[in-house]
Design a protein around this motif. Sequence first.
Motif, PDB file in Angstrom:
ATOM      1  N   CYS A   1      -0.111  11.351   6.085  1.00 42.20           N
ATOM      2  CA  CYS A   1       0.093  10.651   7.355  1.00 42.20           C
ATOM      3  C   CYS A   1      -0.918   9.523   7.478  1.00 42.20           C
ATOM      4  CB  CYS A   1      -0.079  11.611   8.527  1.00 42.20           C
ATOM      5  SG  CYS A   1       1.212  12.852   8.600  1.00 42.20           S
ATOM      6  N   ILE A   2      -0.577   8.573   8.303  1.00 38.98           N
ATOM      7  CA  ILE A   2      -1.494   7.472   8.562  1.00 38.98           C
ATOM      8  C   ILE A   2      -2.287   7.815   9.817  1.00 38.98           C
ATOM      9  CG2 ILE A   2      -1.695   5.023   9.091  1.00 38.98           C
ATOM     10  CD1 ILE A   2       1.051   4.669   7.762  1.00 38.98           C
TER      11      ILE A   2
ATOM     12  N   TYR B   1      -5.831   4.149   7.912  1.00 40.22           N
ATOM     13  CA  TYR B   1      -5.461   2.773   8.226  1.00 40.22           C
ATOM     14  C   TYR B   1      -6.625   1.825   7.947  1.00 40.22           C
ATOM     15  CZ  TYR B   1      -3.343  -1.178  10.617  1.00 40.22           C
ATOM     16  OH  TYR B   1      -2.816  -2.422  10.912  1.00 40.22           O
ATOM     17  N   CYS B   2      -7.842   2.226   8.308  1.00 44.15           N
ATOM     18  CA  CYS B   2      -9.010   1.386   8.017  1.00 44.15           C
ATOM     19  C   CYS B   2      -9.216   1.233   6.517  1.00 44.15           C
ATOM     20  CB  CYS B   2     -10.254   1.963   8.687  1.00 44.15           C
ATOM     21  SG  CYS B   2     -10.256   1.763  10.482  1.00 44.15           S
TER      22      CYS B   2
ATOM     23  N   ASP C   1       0.862  -1.176   0.000  1.00 40.63           N
ATOM     24  CA  ASP C   1       0.000   0.000   0.000  1.00 40.63           C
ATOM     25  C   ASP C   1       0.896   1.223   0.000  1.00 40.63           C
ATOM     26  OD1 ASP C   1      -2.392   1.451   0.104  1.00 40.63           O
ATOM     27  OD2 ASP C   1      -2.293   1.582   2.285  1.00 40.63           O
ATOM     28  N   ILE C   2       0.813   2.017  -1.046  1.00 37.48           N
ATOM     29  CA  ILE C   2       1.661   3.191  -1.187  1.00 37.48           C
ATOM     30  C   ILE C   2       0.857   4.420  -0.822  1.00 37.48           C
ATOM     31  CG2 ILE C   2       2.957   4.606  -2.810  1.00 37.48           C
ATOM     32  CD1 ILE C   2       2.549   1.041  -3.695  1.00 37.48           C
ATOM     33  N   LEU C   3       1.352   5.142   0.165  1.00 34.95           N
ATOM     34  CA  LEU C   3       0.689   6.368   0.575  1.00 34.95           C
ATOM     35  C   LEU C   3       1.195   7.523  -0.264  1.00 34.95           C
ATOM     36  CD1 LEU C   3       0.278   4.493   3.056  1.00 34.95           C
ATOM     37  CD2 LEU C   3       0.384   6.548   4.436  1.00 34.95           C
ATOM     38  N   PRO C   4       0.309   8.411  -0.642  1.00 36.32           N
ATOM     39  CA  PRO C   4       0.745   9.597  -1.388  1.00 36.32           C
ATOM     40  C   PRO C   4       1.755  10.415  -0.587  1.00 36.32           C
ATOM     41  CG  PRO C   4      -1.641   9.383  -1.466  1.00 36.32           C
ATOM     42  CD  PRO C   4      -1.139   8.362  -0.474  1.00 36.32           C
ATOM     43  N   GLN C   5       2.574  11.163  -1.299  1.00 36.27           N
ATOM     44  CA  GLN C   5       3.615  11.969  -0.669  1.00 36.27           C
ATOM     45  C   GLN C   5       3.057  12.804   0.470  1.00 36.27           C
ATOM     46  OE1 GLN C   5       5.486  14.493  -3.471  1.00 36.27           O
ATOM     47  NE2 GLN C   5       7.100  13.043  -3.929  1.00 36.27           N
ATOM     48  N   GLY C   6       3.737  12.728   1.604  1.00 34.02           N
ATOM     49  CA  GLY C   6       3.398  13.568   2.739  1.00 34.02           C
ATOM     50  C   GLY C   6       2.145  13.175   3.490  1.00 34.02           C
TER      51      GLY C   6
END
Length: 173
Positions: free
Chosen positions: A42-43, A48-49, A35-40
Amino acid sequence: MGEKIESPGLLRRIASLRRSRVLQYRDAKGVILLDILPQGQCINAARYCSTLDRLKEAIRRKRPRLLRRGVVLQHDNATPHSANLTQQWLQRYGWEILPHPAHSPDLAPSDFHLFGPLKRHLGGMAFETEVDLISELRNWFDNLDVDFFRVGINSLLSRWQKCIDLHGDYVEK
């Protein structure tokens, strides 16, 4: 008790390119979800859900028997993992959480089994873009032998026993 899926933050410390984050979920057979989070980004609990929703769908596609037998998720006690929203999600789907004592990287297969080989693989590489890094990570995970994952997950059992024997103290090796 179902099969273990190790979670999240796998590459949090070493695959940060312009503050991007790659979360990796796996079991003894291999990677289930990157799972790749977009730049910057936060989780938080909602994010997370959302990741757990994608993980559930990936399990349904790749390991359907696992959903029937029961998912055991290993994650630490970070705020997004312990938030009420996350706990409600986990209860709704009946996923079990493997307890994780605070400050115990010795119980996270990412820390004791994965980071070393991944650091060696990425050592000396330079990535022009986030896409290049993610492509290399996907390629590396896709080409790992299934025994790599099995050994990492199975070694968790002996580490847990050491942690129990030491009454929750830090295990190291």
